[in-house]
Design a protein around this motif. Structure first.
Motif, PDB file in Angstrom:
ATOM      1  N   GLU A  86      -5.036   2.824  11.452  1.00  0.00           N
ATOM      2  CA  GLU A  86      -3.817   2.219  10.926  1.00  0.00           C
ATOM      3  C   GLU A  86      -2.711   3.257  10.753  1.00  0.00           C
ATOM      4  O   GLU A  86      -2.965   4.401  10.375  1.00  0.00           O
ATOM      5  CB  GLU A  86      -4.127   1.558   9.579  1.00  0.00           C
ATOM      6  N   SER A  92       0.831  -1.195   0.000  1.00  0.00           N
ATOM      7  CA  SER A  92       0.000   0.000   0.000  1.00  0.00           C
ATOM      8  C   SER A  92       0.871   1.252   0.000  1.00  0.00           C
ATOM      9  O   SER A  92       1.847   1.355  -0.739  1.00  0.00           O
ATOM     10  CB  SER A  92      -0.942  -0.034   1.211  1.00  0.00           C
ATOM     11  N   TYR A  93       0.517   2.231   0.858  1.00  0.00           N
ATOM     12  CA  TYR A  93       1.240   3.503   0.851  1.00  0.00           C
ATOM     13  C   TYR A  93       2.649   3.400   1.399  1.00  0.00           C
ATOM     14  O   TYR A  93       3.452   4.304   1.216  1.00  0.00           O
ATOM     15  CB  TYR A  93       0.464   4.571   1.634  1.00  0.00           C
ATOM     16  N   TRP A  94       2.982   2.299   2.092  1.00  0.00           N
ATOM     17  CA  TRP A  94       4.345   2.132   2.612  1.00  0.00           C
ATOM     18  C   TRP A  94       5.305   1.587   1.557  1.00  0.00           C
ATOM     19  O   TRP A  94       6.525   1.606   1.757  1.00  0.00           O
ATOM     20  CB  TRP A  94       4.340   1.194   3.822  1.00  0.00           C
ATOM     21  N   ASP A 153       0.051   5.110   8.843  1.00  0.00           N
ATOM     22  CA  ASP A 153       0.286   5.355   7.416  1.00  0.00           C
ATOM     23  C   ASP A 153       1.495   6.268   7.249  1.00  0.00           C
ATOM     24  O   ASP A 153       1.907   6.962   8.182  1.00  0.00           O
ATOM     25  CB  ASP A 153      -0.945   5.986   6.763  1.00  0.00           C
ATOM     26  N   ASP A 154       2.039   6.285   6.043  1.00  0.00           N
ATOM     27  CA  ASP A 154       3.278   7.014   5.787  1.00  0.00           C
ATOM     28  C   ASP A 154       3.106   8.519   5.934  1.00  0.00           C
ATOM     29  O   ASP A 154       3.984   9.212   6.452  1.00  0.00           O
ATOM     30  CB  ASP A 154       3.802   6.687   4.388  1.00  0.00           C
TER      31      ASP A 154
END
Length: 482
Positions: free
Chosen positions: A322, A209-211, A324-325
Motif C-alpha cells: 500500500e 490512517s497515516y494520510w 503510505d505517506d
C-alpha cells in the motif's frame, strides 16, 4: 516569539509594574527614578546647593510663570475629572483591546480583524486537498500587513497540530492513553507559548490512517497565517524533555524538518530513511505545493494502487504494497531532489523523533543524572513559577555539555515516538513482547509529567505508578528524608 520579549531575562516586580503603567499613559508618579539626559543635567541643582541671587524682574517673571502654570494645571485637573464623569465615546476602542502600535507592546490583538479584504474573502479559496492555493506567500504577507500586532515575532511563531481517529478506541485503555498523550502536548505548548490544534475528524473522507495528517496540516496553514511553522506530532508521540525547544535558527534556509538519515535514503534506499510522524513545515507556497504533490499518492486518487507498486519497487525493504505517506515523502526526496530535497532538513543530531524501544530503558538512568545535577546546583532545584521554566532550561545547559545527543546519551530525549505500539487499536507489532508497549508508555508519560507537575508541588514517585506524592522544600536535596 515576540521580538521584544526575552524568555531568559528576569525583571523585578517594581520595574514590571512601572512598565505596564507606562504603556497606558505617562506620569511622573509612575516612575520614582527620573532619568536625566547629560544635556539636561546642567539645569538640575541639588537641594543643598546655595540659591543664586536674582533681580526683581526675574523674580516677578518667575512668580508670574508659577501663577500661570498653576492656573493651567488647575484647568487641566478639572478637565481630567470631567472626562471621567462624562467621557467622550470612542467607538474604535475597547477596554479589552491590546494596543498594537506601541513598540513596547508585543501582545497580539485578539479582538480585531481588519475590514480590508483578504484571502479569506475569496469564494474560490478551498481548505480541502484538491483545491490548490496560489500566491500563498503574498496572501499571507498581506494578511500580516492588515494585522500588524501579529507581525512582531511572526518568524518564530509555531502552531502544533495533532489528532486521532473519529471513533472510540477498541483497546480498553486506548482513549485514556491518547488523553495522556494529548495532555503532554498541551503541557509542552503552554510552557513554551505555542498554540495547539487537535483534530479527531477526517477532513477528507478518503484520506484516513497515516494520510489523514496532510489535510489537517494544510487546513492549519490557512487557518493560521500568523504562524511561520506548523508542527505535526503524531498522537502516539510525546515530549520527554519539556524544556528543550527546536533550534529554529538552524532551519532558516529550509521549509521542512523531519527526523531522518540521508545515507538510508540515497544509499540503502530504505523506506525507514525518515519518520514522517513528526515534522515541522514552513507556512509558505513551497509547502502548499509539496502537500499537493505528496497527497497525490494518497487513497483519494485513482492512481493509489499504482503508487503502491511504484513505492514498493523503488524501496525493496518496504513491507506492504500500500502507498503510505512516509515512503511517498522519501520517494520525492530521492526522485525529485532538485525540487524538494534542498529545502528538506533531515534532522539526526538529536531526538527530534526517537524510537521508544531504544529510549524507555534509559529513562531511569537519565532521571538519576538530572537529580545529581540538581543536588549540586541549588539554582536548578529552586521552586519557580511555570511561566519561567525556559529560564531554568537555559541554566541546565551548562551541565549537559557532555551528555551527548540521541542514542547512548544521558540527555533527556526530546520526543519519544511509540511507533508500532498502536495504543488505540491495541494491535501492536508482535515483535514487542507482552505488555512492553503499555509499560513503556506509562513510564515515558510519567517521566515527562514529573517535569510538569513538579511545578505544582508533586511528582510520580514510581515511573510505573500514576499516583502523586508531595515534594519537600529543596527537593531533591532532601530526597533521602522524603
Amino acid at each position: 516569539m515576540c521580538s521584544c520579549f526575552n524568555p531568559y531575562h528576569y525583571t523585578s516586580v517594581t520595574h514590571t509594574a512601572t512598565t505596564r503603567r507606562d504603556k497606558r499613559a505617562p506620569s511622573k508618579k509612575q516612575n520614582p527614578l527620573v532619568m536625566v539626559s547629560p544635556e539636561m543635567a546642567q539645569f538640575h541643582t541639588s537641594h543643598m546647593a546655595k540659591p543664586s541671587v536674582r533681580n526683581k524682574a526675574s523674580v516677578w517673571l518667575t512668580d508670574s510663570f508659577i501663577f500661570l502654570s498653576g492656573a493651567f494645571f488647575a484647568l487641566l485637573l478639572v478637565w481630567t475629572f470631567s472626562s471621567f464623569i462624562s467621557p467622550t465615546p470612542n467607538p474604535e476602542f475597547s477596554p479589552t483591546q491590546t494596543r498594537s502600535n506601541s513598540p513596547l507592546n508585543c501582545a497580539v490583538n485578539l479582538t480585531h480583524d481588519s475590514d480590508e479584504s483578504t484571502f479569506y474573502d475569496d469564494p474560490e479559496l478551498g481548505y480541502s486537498i484538491g483545491s490548490p492555493v496560489k500566491n500563498w506567500d503574498e496572501k499571507r504577507r498581506e494578511w500580516l500587513k492588515h494585522h500588524p500586532s501579529f507581525a512582531a515575532g511572526a518568524s518564530e511563531r509555531v502552531v502544533m497540530v495533532s489528532g486521532s481517529q473519529p471513533k472510540p478506541c477498541k483497546n480498553p485503555i486506548g482513549d485514556h492513553l491518547l488523553l495522556r498523550f494529548f495532555k503532554n502536548k498541551v503541557d509542552y505548548c503552554r510552557i513554551h507559548g505555542y498554540d495547539i490544534f487537535y483534530n479527531n475528524a477526517l477532513l477528507h473522507p478518503k484520506m484516513g490512517s497515516y494520510w489523514a495528517k496532510l489535510p489537517v496540516v494544510r487546513a492549519a496553514m490557512l487557518a493560521h497565517p500568523e504562524a511561520e511553522w506548523i508542527w505535526w506530532v503524531d498522537s502516539d508521540a510525546l515530549f520527554t524533555d519539556m524544556e528543550f525547544k527546536p533550534p529554529l535558527h538552524r532551519y532558516k534556509d529550509h521549509n521542512f524538518v523531519v527526523h531522518g538519515w540521508a545515507k538510508m535514503i540515497y544509499q540503502a534506499k530504505s523506506w525507514t530513511g525518515l519518520n514522517a510522524g513528526v515534522f515541522l513545515i514552513r507556512n509558505c507556497q513551497w509547502s502548499m505545493d509539496l502537500i499537493d504533490v505528496w497527497a497525490s499518492m494518497g487513497p483519494q486518487t485513482p492512481d493509489y494502487n499504482k503508487w503502491g507498486q511504484i513505492l514498493r519497487s523503488t524501496f525493496k525493504d518496504k513491507l506492504f504494497p500500500e502507498s503510505d505517506d512516509q515512503t511517498g515523502l522519501i520517494y520525492l526526496i530521492y526522485k525529485e531532489g532538485d525540487r524538494w530535497a534542498d529545502k528538506i532538513y533531515l534532522e539526526g543530531e538529536y531526538y527530534f523523533e526517537g524510537y521508544w524501544h531504544e529510549i524507555v530503558g534509559t529513562l531511569d538512568n537519565i532521571t538519576e543524572r538530572y537529580m545529581e545535577i540538581e543536588r549540586e546546583d541549588r539554582k536548578l532545584r529552586r521552586r519557580h513559577a511555570e511561566k519561567v521554566s525556559e529560564q531554568y532550561g537555559a541554566f541546565r545547559e551548562k551541565h549537559l555539555k557532555d551528555a551527548g545527543n540521541g542514542r547512548w546519551s544521558w540527555r533527556r530525549p526530546f520526543i519519544t515516538h511509540f511507533t508500532g505500539c498502536q495504543p488505540c487499536s491495541g494491535d501492536h507489532n508482535q515483535m514487542y513482547p507482552g505488555t512492553s508497549c503499555w509499560d513503556g508508555m506509562r513510564k515515558a508519560l510519567n517521566f515527562a509529567d514529573n517535569q510538569v507537575i513538579r511545578k505544582y508541588g508533586f511528582v510520580h514517585p514510581n515511573p510505573l505508578d500514576s499516583s502523586l506524592s508531595a515534594v519537600p522544600f529543596d527537593y531533591p536535596a532532601e530526597e533521602d528524608g522524603w
